[in-house]
Design a protein around this motif. Structure first.
Motif, PDB file in Angstrom:
ATOM      1  N   GLN A 185       0.831  -1.213   0.000  1.00 52.80           N
ATOM      2  CA  GLN A 185       0.000   0.000   0.000  1.00 52.80           C
ATOM      3  C   GLN A 185       0.860   1.254   0.000  1.00 52.80           C
ATOM      4  OE1 GLN A 185      -2.387  -0.623   3.481  1.00 52.80           O
ATOM      5  NE2 GLN A 185      -3.784  -2.049   2.467  1.00 52.80           N
ATOM      6  N   ALA A 186       1.942   1.238   0.774  1.00 51.49           N
ATOM      7  CA  ALA A 186       2.833   2.397   0.800  1.00 51.49           C
ATOM      8  C   ALA A 186       3.463   2.633  -0.571  1.00 51.49           C
ATOM      9  CB  ALA A 186       3.922   2.195   1.857  1.00 51.49           C
ATOM     10  N   LEU A 187       3.861   1.562  -1.230  1.00 50.97           N
ATOM     11  CA  LEU A 187       4.469   1.707  -2.553  1.00 50.97           C
ATOM     12  C   LEU A 187       3.455   2.188  -3.585  1.00 50.97           C
ATOM     13  CD1 LEU A 187       6.747  -1.460  -2.542  1.00 50.97           C
ATOM     14  CD2 LEU A 187       7.525   0.918  -2.689  1.00 50.97           C
ATOM     15  N   GLU A 188       2.212   1.712  -3.477  1.00 51.22           N
ATOM     16  CA  GLU A 188       1.193   2.173  -4.410  1.00 51.22           C
ATOM     17  C   GLU A 188       0.999   3.690  -4.319  1.00 51.22           C
ATOM     18  OE1 GLU A 188      -2.138  -0.244  -3.383  1.00 51.22           O
ATOM     19  OE2 GLU A 188      -1.218  -2.063  -4.217  1.00 51.22           O
ATOM     20  N   GLY A 220       9.461   8.253  -0.989  1.00 44.51           N
ATOM     21  CA  GLY A 220       9.878   6.869  -0.779  1.00 44.51           C
ATOM     22  C   GLY A 220       9.051   6.223   0.315  1.00 44.51           C
ATOM     23  N   VAL A 221       9.561   5.117   0.836  1.00 48.89           N
ATOM     24  CA  VAL A 221       8.861   4.378   1.881  1.00 48.89           C
ATOM     25  C   VAL A 221       9.819   4.060   3.015  1.00 48.89           C
ATOM     26  CG1 VAL A 221       7.199   3.361   0.286  1.00 48.89           C
ATOM     27  CG2 VAL A 221       9.314   2.123   0.821  1.00 48.89           C
ATOM     28  N   VAL A 222       9.221   3.824   4.190  1.00 51.93           N
ATOM     29  CA  VAL A 222       9.970   3.382   5.363  1.00 51.93           C
ATOM     30  C   VAL A 222       9.718   1.892   5.557  1.00 51.93           C
ATOM     31  CG1 VAL A 222      10.308   3.656   7.851  1.00 51.93           C
ATOM     32  CG2 VAL A 222       9.696   5.643   6.446  1.00 51.93           C
ATOM     33  N   VAL A 223      10.772   1.150   5.784  1.00 51.19           N
ATOM     34  CA  VAL A 223      10.678  -0.268   6.112  1.00 51.19           C
ATOM     35  C   VAL A 223      10.987  -0.419   7.594  1.00 51.19           C
ATOM     36  CG1 VAL A 223      11.621  -2.574   5.695  1.00 51.19           C
ATOM     37  CG2 VAL A 223      11.342  -0.971   3.779  1.00 51.19           C
ATOM     38  N   ASP A 224       9.970  -0.768   8.380  1.00 53.23           N
ATOM     39  CA  ASP A 224      10.108  -0.898   9.837  1.00 53.23           C
ATOM     40  C   ASP A 224       9.762  -2.333  10.223  1.00 53.23           C
ATOM     41  OD1 ASP A 224       9.575  -0.936  12.657  1.00 53.23           O
ATOM     42  OD2 ASP A 224       9.295   1.228  12.628  1.00 53.23           O
TER      43      ASP A 224
END
Length: 290
Positions: free
Chosen positions: A173-176, A187-191
């Motif tokens: 969903q974040a990438l979409e 960009g996105v955060v990977v947690d």
């Protein structure tokens, strides 16, 4: 303005095996900003992730100077976001606050502003519509941020937070959302705390890596049972069930070479001496992540 928040870009290999490590301020919130910076410098930890509220209380320019004078890097600023309001006045106020957050990030010298999208508006039940409001807000904010050398980083949170805190629950969903905009802007955060459970994460990391979307990588463990109030229930590295090293290896394989930021919200850690916690984090990082 161009900023590079990769720890290795500012701290050469003589920092040893901690060269990528960053300590998020919330992990040792009992330390003041100068104490955090001194503790990290003493241990050879080259990066810190900062939060807006304590930075504002201390002074944004003053905080930037303290970190800079110590030779450290601000790897991220938390947080912007909360962009789902349906009331126009509330939404415009949120946009103004996020522009202020962008300005603060630029002053601190970090190119990464973490966005937590916000939960459902009061009385609403349409998650897709709320996510679309986030997209609309990012469309407004991304050019402003880009002009100031700041990248917006969308952070998906565990689904248990979807109603009140974050309608973006998965890396997909974040990438979409992010992929509607240039990769250098959003960009996105990977947690690990929020994503460890999702079987699609490995393929989504590959997807994120192909387009250079991974803006930040954060670590915390998942302990069972969760303490009451899961927001403050993150585990110290190695205390839970997350394959932290495996996660780090997948993120690296996706092409990310930036900071590895430890962000552990845990009241038990906050009750201990902060320098002791910093030393423990460094040891756990070596044992479970490196």
């Amino acid at each position: 303005m161009t900023t590079d928040n990769r720890v290795g870009a500012h701290h050469p290999a003589d920092a040893g095996d901690l060269v990528r490590l960053s300590i998020n301020q919330q992990t040792v919130r009992q330390l003041s900003i100068p104490q955090l910076v001194r503790g990290c410098r003493a241990l050879g930890i080259p990066g810190v992730g900062l939060w807006r509220s304590p930075v504002q209380a201390f002074g944004v320019e003053r905080a930037a100077q303290v970190v800079r004078d110590a030779g450290l890097t601000v790897t991220s600023l938390c947080r912007g976001g909360f962009l789902t309001a349906s009331d126009p006045r509330e939404w415009n106020a949120a946009l103004a606050d996020n522009r202020a957050a962008v300005d603060e990030a630029a002053t601190l010298g970090t190119s990464t502003l973490v966005l937590v999208s916000g939960g459902l508006p009061a009385g609403a039940k349409d998650l897709a519509a709320a996510r679309e409001r986030v997209a609309e807000a990012i469309d407004r904010l991304a050019p402003y941020a880009a002009e100031r050398g700041v990248r917006l980083a969308i952070e998906p949170l565990h689904p248990m937070f979807a109603s009140d805190r974050c309608v973006v629950s998965t890396l997909s969903q974040a990438l979409e959302l992010a992929e509607r905009f240039p990769a250098e802007h959003v960009g996105v955060v990977v947690d690990t705390y929020h994503l460890w459970w999702d079987e699609r994460v490995p393929e989504q990391l590959v997807r994120a890596g192909r387009s250079g979307r991974i803006a930040a990588f954060q670590l915390a463990d998942w302990v069972t049972p969760l303490p009451e109030g899961a927001l403050l229930g993150r585990g110290q590295l190695g205390d839970g069930c997350v394959d932290l090293r495996g996660f780090r290896e997948r993120v690296d394989a996706a092409g990310y070479g930036g900071p590895v930021e430890v962000e552990v919200f845990n009241p038990q850690l906050w009750q201990r001496p902060g320098t002791e916690v910093l030393e423990e984090v460094a040891g756990r990082y070596r044992e479970h992540v490196r």
